[in-house]
Design a protein around this motif. Structure first.
Motif, short mmCIF file in Angstrom:
data_model
loop_
_atom_site.label_atom_id
_atom_site.label_comp_id
_atom_site.label_asym_id
_atom_site.label_seq_id
_atom_site.Cartn_x
_atom_site.Cartn_y
_atom_site.Cartn_z
N SER A 410 1.05 -1.19 -0.02
CA SER A 410 -0.09 -0.09 0.17
C SER A 410 0.99 1.17 0.02
O SER A 410 1.91 1.25 -0.95
CB SER A 410 -0.91 -0.03 1.20
N VAL A 434 1.09 -4.04 -4.02
CA VAL A 434 0.00 -3.03 -4.06
C VAL A 434 0.34 -1.65 -3.83
O VAL A 434 -0.12 -1.06 -3.06
CB VAL A 434 -1.15 -3.76 -3.34
N GLN A 493 0.44 -7.73 -6.86
CA GLN A 493 -0.70 -7.01 -7.11
C GLN A 493 -2.02 -7.98 -6.97
O GLN A 493 -1.98 -9.14 -7.52
CB GLN A 493 -0.95 -6.18 -8.41
N GLY A 494 -3.12 -7.59 -6.12
CA GLY A 494 -4.27 -8.29 -6.31
C GLY A 494 -5.01 -7.79 -7.38
O GLY A 494 -5.52 -6.59 -7.44
N ASP A 497 -8.04 -5.81 -5.98
CA ASP A 497 -7.82 -4.56 -4.85
C ASP A 497 -8.52 -3.37 -5.29
O ASP A 497 -8.26 -2.78 -6.24
CB ASP A 497 -6.51 -4.40 -5.03
N ARG A 499 -8.84 -0.54 -3.42
CA ARG A 499 -8.14 0.77 -3.14
C ARG A 499 -6.94 1.17 -3.91
O ARG A 499 -6.61 2.25 -4.59
CB ARG A 499 -7.72 0.69 -1.77
N THR A 501 -5.70 -0.16 -7.28
CA THR A 501 -6.21 -0.98 -8.60
C THR A 501 -5.01 -1.70 -9.11
O THR A 501 -3.93 -1.16 -9.10
CB THR A 501 -7.10 -0.17 -9.39
N GLN A 502 -5.37 -2.63 -10.11
CA GLN A 502 -4.41 -3.35 -10.56
C GLN A 502 -3.43 -2.49 -11.65
O GLN A 502 -2.32 -2.76 -12.09
CB GLN A 502 -5.08 -4.75 -11.43
#
Length: 513
Positions: A410, A434, A493-494, A497, A499, A501-502
């Protein structure tokens, strides 16, 4: 969790967005066998629902916040726990982000975050919301407890001349307030306040490098002394539940090398026993101690951090800088107080030193320290704090300057990308989990209902709708400086996600080729 009806209420999303639905899990015990039964209480997948409270005297109604009637506004409703019926309480035109309710589930007090990064405190009097406190920019208010009968509230706030958040008592009719307690060491904000059933404070805690608790009540102080004498090892103790009817307390005991354990304390006879004996998956003696330290950044600011070292050799080590996410969060000492603490132990077990700095903009160390992070992402002092932490370990002989890495998620992922692009000669390996690669696309990803609450983001990161601020954001976005990258870079990366984003990882990966 509703102990009266053996029901558990929870929220979950469908993946890839920030919208959540509310579910109920009931537990039946026919023939002594537990059979859970799940019921979905909300059904609009385009809406974000969140549970705020279950009123003590009206437990069949949950107080929920949702953008059910207006996508850009989070209103307040009652949600029936039996049939899922929504009943509007009020339209949240004040953009209240935190509220407290009376025992029947009616709102009493609320606070809003404003676009200029200030807070407002409102109280509901005769059906009308009245503003009783408005802070300066960069100050904050956290509502802790409300006593509707006495028209009093307890808040944690750093308003006025206060730098650290202090415990304040507020008269809801006049807005007048007074300080009840502040950190004797002037080190940290209020961390936690324990209240009795009457709504009066019993104890207050602060968290600098370690947890410190101060009794505010004579009778509580006697019990606290008994509890601390029982646990005489190096642990952190919190009271998680107090039942004043049967005089039983639940105690959580946390360590830096073992998962926390819950105990029951009998306030009548002083008996303390373990509630559940769960064998650890890894024996604590195999893990490394986690030490709190303070180093000085290049401009003289003191940075608190946690250092985990491998057993055996502790000199000239390969070292990982592991910044937390948020960035308006912080790291703590206990093993299970953060996702990456186990990661720190993993790397220490492999021979690495791991430093987790609470860099400026981290919460808990006062408003001055928090606001030092404004406009200092990427190329400013927030990143310098990480660099200075790495150099501090090199100077101490702990870290090998030729074997430094940075790993974060993050905001920590953004810091890792910033390390790769803005200080490319410092790190020999980088992992961004991420991590936002562009501050502009990050800000654009917020949903409509977030905008009234983005004052702190605009203050510290910038508003992409203002041209000069957008340019500054571009100058702090690692994606625009990929040519500087020298170290091997891993991106994690998810796909779902909401918040970060990819596209944040995809874009920088594409630009690197």
């Amino acid at each position: 969790w509703s102990s009266n009806s053996n029901e558990l209420f929870f929220m979950k999303d469908k993946g890839g967005n920030e919208n959540t639905q509310i579910f109920k899990l009931s537990f039946e015990t026919p023939q002594g066998k537990i059979e859970p039964k799940e019921q979905q209480l909300t059904h609009n997948d385009k809406v974000k629902y969140s549970v705020m409270e279950q009123p003590k005297d009206n437990p069949e109604q949950l107080v929920v916040m949702a953008n059910h009637d207006e996508s850009s506004r989070m209103d307040i409703y009652w949600l029936n726990t039996h049939d899922g019926k929504l009943t509007p309480i009020f339209e949240n035109h004040l953009n209240l982000v935190q509220m407290k309710f009376n025992k029947q589930g009616h709102p009493v007090i609320g606070s809003s975050t404003n676009l200029d990064n200030s807070y407002s405190l409102y109280t509901l009097i005769d059906g009308t919301w009245r503003k009783i406190i408005h802070t300066a920019k960069g100050e904050s208010i956290d509502i802790l407890k409300v006593n509707d009968a006495k028209k009093l509230a307890y808040i944690s706030a750093n308003i006025g001349e206060r730098d650290k958040q202090q415990l304040l008592k507020v008269d809801l009719m006049t807005g007048k307030y007074e300080t009840l307690h502040k950190d004797p060491k002037d080190e940290a904000d209020v961390y936690q306040v324990l209240f009795n059933d009457a709504g009066e404070p019993l104890a207050i805690s602060y968290y600098g490098g370690r947890l410190r608790t101060y009794p505010l009540d004579t009778e509580f102080a006697k019990h606290w002394d008994v509890i601390n004498k029982h646990f005489n090892q190096d642990v952190e103790i919190t009271i998680t539940e107090r039942n004043e009817k049967n005089n039983l307390w639940q105690i959580n005991v946390a360590s830096d090398r073992a998962s926390s354990l819950d105990y029951q304390y009998n306030a009548i006879n002083g008996d303390i026993h373990l509630l559940a004996d769960i064998p650890p998956s890894i024996q604590p003696e195999l893990l490394s101690p986690r030490q709190s330290l303070v180093y000085t950044a290049r401009d003289g600011v003191k940075i608190q951090a946690y250092l985990t070292l491998p057993k055996g050799n502790q000199r000239n080590l390969p070292t990982i800088i592991l910044p937390h996410g948020g960035p308006w969060a912080r790291d703590y000492w206990a093993l299970d107080s953060g996702y990456f603490h186990a990661i720190a132990q993993f790397y220490a077990n492999r021979g690495y030193a791991v430093l987790q700095p609470n860099f400026r903009a981290s919460t808990g160390f006062g408003k001055h320290f928090l606001n030092l992070g404004n406009n200092n992402w990427g190329t400013g002092s927030m990143q310098d704090d990480l660099t200075d932490g790495a150099n501090y370990l090199v100077e101490q002989g702990i870290a090998d300057k030729n074997r430094l890495g940075i790993f974060g998620a993050s905001y920590g992922g953004y810091a890792a990308l910033s390390g790769a692009t803005f200080t490319p000669d410092l790190y020999q390996a980088v992992i961004a989990y991420v991590g936002p690669s562009s501050l502009v696309t990050l800000m654009a990803s917020f949903p409509d209902y977030w905008r009234p609450y983005l004052g702190q983001w605009f203050e510290s990161v910038g508003d992409p709708l203002i041209p000069e601020q957008k340019q500054d954001m571009e100058n702090r976005s690692p994606i625009n400086f990929v040519d500087n990258i020298k170290a091997p870079l891993m991106l994690i990366q998810g796909a779902n996600d909401p918040r970060v984003t990819q596209v944040e990882s995809d874009n920088i990966a594409k630009k690197m080729y």
